[in-house]
Design a protein around this motif. Structure first.
Motif, PDB file in Angstrom:
ATOM      1  N   HIS A   1       0.816  -1.207   0.000  1.00  0.00           N
ATOM      2  CA  HIS A   1       0.000   0.000   0.000  1.00  0.00           C
ATOM      3  C   HIS A   1       0.858   1.268   0.000  1.00  0.00           C
ATOM      4  O   HIS A   1       0.575   2.217  -0.742  1.00  0.00           O
TER       5      HIS A   1
ATOM      6  N   GLU B   1       2.271   7.120  -6.740  1.00  0.00           N
ATOM      7  CA  GLU B   1       1.336   8.148  -7.179  1.00  0.00           C
ATOM      8  C   GLU B   1       1.773   9.536  -6.716  1.00  0.00           C
ATOM      9  O   GLU B   1       1.669  10.516  -7.461  1.00  0.00           O
TER      10      GLU B   1
ATOM     11  N   ASP C   1      -4.970   7.185  -4.776  1.00  0.00           N
ATOM     12  CA  ASP C   1      -6.399   6.973  -4.957  1.00  0.00           C
ATOM     13  C   ASP C   1      -7.074   8.230  -5.509  1.00  0.00           C
ATOM     14  O   ASP C   1      -6.933   8.533  -6.680  1.00  0.00           O
TER      15      ASP C   1
ATOM     16  N   ASP D   1      -3.744   1.862   3.450  1.00  0.00           N
ATOM     17  CA  ASP D   1      -5.070   1.574   2.890  1.00  0.00           C
ATOM     18  C   ASP D   1      -6.212   2.039   3.798  1.00  0.00           C
ATOM     19  O   ASP D   1      -7.078   1.245   4.182  1.00  0.00           O
TER      20      ASP D   1
ATOM     21  N   SER E   1      -7.854   7.703   0.218  1.00  0.00           N
ATOM     22  CA  SER E   1      -6.458   7.592  -0.193  1.00  0.00           C
ATOM     23  C   SER E   1      -5.953   6.162  -0.089  1.00  0.00           C
ATOM     24  O   SER E   1      -6.614   5.285   0.471  1.00  0.00           O
ATOM     25  N   ARG E   2      -4.755   5.927  -0.603  1.00  0.00           N
ATOM     26  CA  ARG E   2      -4.085   4.626  -0.491  1.00  0.00           C
ATOM     27  C   ARG E   2      -3.212   4.572   0.752  1.00  0.00           C
ATOM     28  O   ARG E   2      -2.951   3.507   1.302  1.00  0.00           O
TER      29      ARG E   2
END
Length: 204
Positions: A47, A54, A98, A190, A195-196
């Motif tokens: 994660h 990103e 995300d 996570d 968001s991630r």
């Protein structure tokens, strides 16, 4: 800058979790966590790595610089970390992956007293406890929107998001790292919302 982030990512701990007979998992100090949250911790590297990819590829330069600052520094050993974490902090939330590559918020107020942690300001709050597992500090908490009464983490249902009669609650699971008595971070893999990875950067 990318090298610093990759080095920090490589140093992230993997957790050794024991499964209890009721299907939940336990930390070394006996604290129980739901199976879904144990999965998040066991997949921490996955994660966080995806979130950093990103953030690096799409985040604003100034925001990426703050993320690098937050991830910099080797965590203190457990024997020193708990004392270093005690007290009042300024805490800045960073959300990576995300919905957006990277979003950095202003400072909020946080407090650590013994085994208790609480984010005291902002619309999204969290309240919970610190636990020991395999030589590191794990946070088990309840995330919530300010202004509502919420259960402690052990009393949360298996899928708490959207289960509250009024307001919104979710499980907050993270790894707590103290770099010094003036700098620390909580890494949430996570998270249930937006968001991630969330990273709460603590300074004073």
């Amino acid at each position: 800058m990318a090298t610093i982030l990759l080095a920090a990512f490589a140093a992230l701990p993997a957790l050794a979790l024991d499964q209890a007979g009721n299907g939940d998992f336990t930390l070394d100090d006996g604290a129980a966590l739901h199976a879904a949250d144990a999965d998040k911790l066991s997949l921490l590297d996955l994660h966080v790595g995806a979130a950093l990819r990103e953030a690096l590829s799409g985040g604003e330069n100034g925001d990426v610089a703050q993320l690098v600052e937050a991830l910099g520094g080797r965590p203190l050993p457990m024997s020193e970390a708990r004392a270093a974490l005690e007290g009042d902090w300024k805490c800045r939330m960073m959300k990576a992956g995300d919905l957006s590559p990277l979003v950095v918020y202003d400072d909020f107020d946080c407090r650590i007293r013994g085994n208790s942690f609480e984010k005291l300001s902002g619309s999204q709050r969290t309240r919970g406890t610190l636990h020991e597992d395999d030589g590191r500090v794990v946070y088990l908490g309840t995330g919530f929107v300010a202004g509502i009464d919420v259960p402690a983490y052990p009393d949360l249902p298996a899928a708490p998001l959207g289960s509250a009669a009024s307001g919104q609650i979710w499980a907050d699971i993270g790894i707590v790292e103290a770099v010094s008595d003036r700098k620390a971070r909580i890494i949430f893999p996570d998270p249930d919302l937006e968001s991630r990875m969330n990273l709460l950067f603590l300074t004073r």
